[in-house]
Design an enzyme around this catalytic site. Structure first.
Site, PDB file in Angstrom:
ATOM      1  N   LYS A 140      -0.408  -3.917  -2.962  1.00 39.83           N
ATOM      2  CA  LYS A 140      -1.719  -3.853  -2.897  1.00 39.83           C
ATOM      3  C   LYS A 140      -2.390  -2.435  -3.218  1.00 39.83           C
ATOM      4  O   LYS A 140      -1.314  -1.236  -2.304  1.00 39.83           O
ATOM      5  CB  LYS A 140      -1.919  -3.905  -1.166  1.00 39.83           C
ATOM      6  CG  LYS A 140      -2.697  -3.271  -0.842  1.00 39.83           C
ATOM      7  CD  LYS A 140      -4.228  -3.470  -0.406  1.00 39.83           C
ATOM      8  CE  LYS A 140      -5.291  -2.976   0.105  1.00 39.83           C
ATOM      9  NZ  LYS A 140      -6.113  -1.829  -0.427  1.00 39.83           N
ATOM     10  N   SER A 157       0.865  -1.194  -0.044  1.00 38.83           N
ATOM     11  CA  SER A 157       0.154   0.100  -0.274  1.00 38.83           C
ATOM     12  C   SER A 157       0.823   0.641   0.135  1.00 38.83           C
ATOM     13  O   SER A 157       1.960   1.624  -1.135  1.00 38.83           O
ATOM     14  CB  SER A 157      -0.515   0.436   1.363  1.00 38.83           C
ATOM     15  OG  SER A 157      -1.760   0.551   0.933  1.00 38.83           O
ATOM     16  N   ASP A 200      11.002   5.681  -8.667  1.00 38.38           N
ATOM     17  CA  ASP A 200      10.842   6.591 -10.665  1.00 38.38           C
ATOM     18  C   ASP A 200      12.149   8.108 -10.678  1.00 38.38           C
ATOM     19  O   ASP A 200      12.628   8.106 -11.159  1.00 38.38           O
ATOM     20  CB  ASP A 200       9.637   7.501 -10.299  1.00 38.38           C
ATOM     21  CG  ASP A 200       8.258   5.623 -10.742  1.00 38.38           C
ATOM     22  OD1 ASP A 200       9.297   4.535 -11.188  1.00 38.38           O
ATOM     23  OD2 ASP A 200       7.350   6.137 -11.418  1.00 38.38           O
TER      24      ASP A 200
END
Length: 117
Positions: A60, A35, A46
């Site tokens: 998740k 999560s 990124d």
């Protein structure tokens, strides 16, 4: 990071302050990373701010709302999904580490780092 619903981008989260450090950062992830911690790890990856070390994360990446029903049970409804800054999905995919290594749960972070780190 982005929260995407059926109509497109619902929310976009970006830092409004400069990075705390420019020093190298390593983040340990494993199959229990889920999560919000996955979204953070994916954003750091990124943006080339951290090297992810360990195992693929849980996967998740959805936003759910839970409603209580009249009989006391509950109903969870998925209302959106998370994406990394480069629009990579997290749900059922997980975040892949830059450096794959298994780390027993009783080990400290430093002991899990591969040689040369």
């Amino acid at each position: 990071a982005f929260v995407i619903n059926s109509k497109g981008i619902q929310d976009e989260y970006m830092s409004s302050v400069p990075a705390v450090t420019r020093d190298p950062v390593a983040v340990l992830i494993n199959k229990n990373t889920a999560s919000a911690s996955e979204v953070l790890a994916g954003a750091l990856k990124d943006n080339n701010r951290a090297v992810l070390i360990g195992e693929k994360s849980f996967g998740k990446g959805v936003v759910q709302t839970v409603s209580e029903l009249s009989d006391g049970s509950g109903l969870a409804v998925t209302i959106a999904k998370y994406e990394t800054p480069k629009h990579k999905e997290v749900n059922k995919v997980g975040i892949f580490p830059d450096v794959s290594t298994a780390c027993p749960q009783d080990e400290t972070f430093i002991q899990c780092l591969p040689r040369g780190f």
